[in-house]
Design an enzyme around this catalytic site. Sequence first.
Site, short mmCIF file in Angstrom:
data_model
loop_
_atom_site.label_atom_id
_atom_site.label_comp_id
_atom_site.label_asym_id
_atom_site.label_seq_id
_atom_site.Cartn_x
_atom_site.Cartn_y
_atom_site.Cartn_z
N LEU A 151 39.44 41.76 41.84
CA LEU A 151 38.00 41.58 41.96
C LEU A 151 37.27 41.86 40.66
O LEU A 151 37.68 42.68 39.85
CB LEU A 151 37.46 42.55 43.02
CG LEU A 151 38.23 42.63 44.33
CD1 LEU A 151 37.74 43.80 45.16
CD2 LEU A 151 38.14 41.32 45.09
N MET A 207 45.28 38.99 34.42
CA MET A 207 43.93 38.78 33.92
C MET A 207 43.03 39.98 34.24
O MET A 207 42.21 40.39 33.41
CB MET A 207 43.34 37.50 34.52
CG MET A 207 41.97 37.13 33.96
SD MET A 207 41.98 36.82 32.18
CE MET A 207 40.60 37.82 31.65
N LYS A 208 43.21 40.54 35.42
CA LYS A 208 42.39 41.72 35.79
C LYS A 208 42.66 42.89 34.85
O LYS A 208 41.73 43.63 34.48
CB LYS A 208 42.68 42.10 37.23
CG LYS A 208 41.99 43.38 37.71
CD LYS A 208 40.47 43.28 37.68
CE LYS A 208 39.84 44.50 38.32
NZ LYS A 208 38.38 44.49 38.18
N LEU A 209 43.91 43.08 34.46
CA LEU A 209 44.21 44.17 33.53
C LEU A 209 43.56 43.93 32.17
O LEU A 209 43.05 44.87 31.55
CB LEU A 209 45.72 44.34 33.38
CG LEU A 209 46.45 44.88 34.61
CD1 LEU A 209 47.94 45.02 34.33
CD2 LEU A 209 45.87 46.22 35.06
N ASN A 223 39.92 44.75 32.65
CA ASN A 223 39.66 46.19 32.70
C ASN A 223 39.93 46.87 31.36
O ASN A 223 39.31 47.89 31.06
CB ASN A 223 40.47 46.83 33.82
CG ASN A 223 39.83 46.58 35.18
OD1 ASN A 223 39.03 45.67 35.33
ND2 ASN A 223 40.20 47.37 36.17
#
Length: 300
Positions: free
Chosen positions: A124, A173-175, A178
């Site tokens: 998310l 991609m989320k990492l 973040n």
Amino acid sequence: MSKDRIGFIGAGLMGHGMAKNLVEKGFQLTVLAHRNRAPIDDLIRRGAGEAATPREIAGKSDVVFLCVTSSTQVEEIILGRDGLMAGGREGLIICDCSTADPSSTLRLGDRLQEQGIALADAPLGGTPAGAEAGQLSAMVGADPAVFARLKPAIEAWATKIVHIGPLGSGHKMKLLNNFLSLGYGALYAEALTLGEKVGLSPKDFDRVIRGSRMDCGFYQTFMGWVIDENPNAHQFTLANAYKDMRYVAAMGDDSGMANPLANAVKSSYALAVSSGEGERYVPMLTDVIGQLAGVAKSDK
């Protein structure tokens, strides 16, 4: 065409809003029982059903969303004795919305595929307020046919949906996302503390940065604590930040790439967690760095 039956595990700060939007937009929803009854009872009042175990949820669902903290929890929910795999059947889709270790995601995908169960990752972007409003973003890793099945349900809680690529792509991609945001947090905390050491208050800092090219939504919620002392302005714990940066470092190691900046950011959050501040929120890293530098909060 009838809507898929949805199971939801992890109705916390983000998950409650996601689940609320699913049930309010006409999906048959089953949520997992939890000791924190307030969000579960609210969803039941809105029309959701309740299950005692992930295994039971799998039997009542066509798609199960997970919104939990770590890959360790995801693995237990899927592979445990009363887990989703034990209750699953061919055609079930499990969609992990957590920020997770991509290597774990890929291993789980292989295990589940043997049973005819598909795994997707859809971590998310956004805030708990955005989740309640159904205005999150999702970065999805999935087979195209699985993505097509998932999209109508994701649209119930997200306004921006990007199909990144195959399984694991969303978590990768989320990492990176973040790494950027938590890198901002570490930079802000150190810059604000250095400013105070040389005689510039957080309000001085904010008068220059706010509205400039260096301003952004993350900055504004971060400064909601620093300037206004709103403890809920940016609800993401320092412990979760440290976990995510460990995953970033591991992804770099797995790729064979040196990532000194990511490890420096990770160390900032490690300091906070080792100081016993892990359950505080990310903007409060400023207090931790300030204390280490001899800047007391009362001086701000």
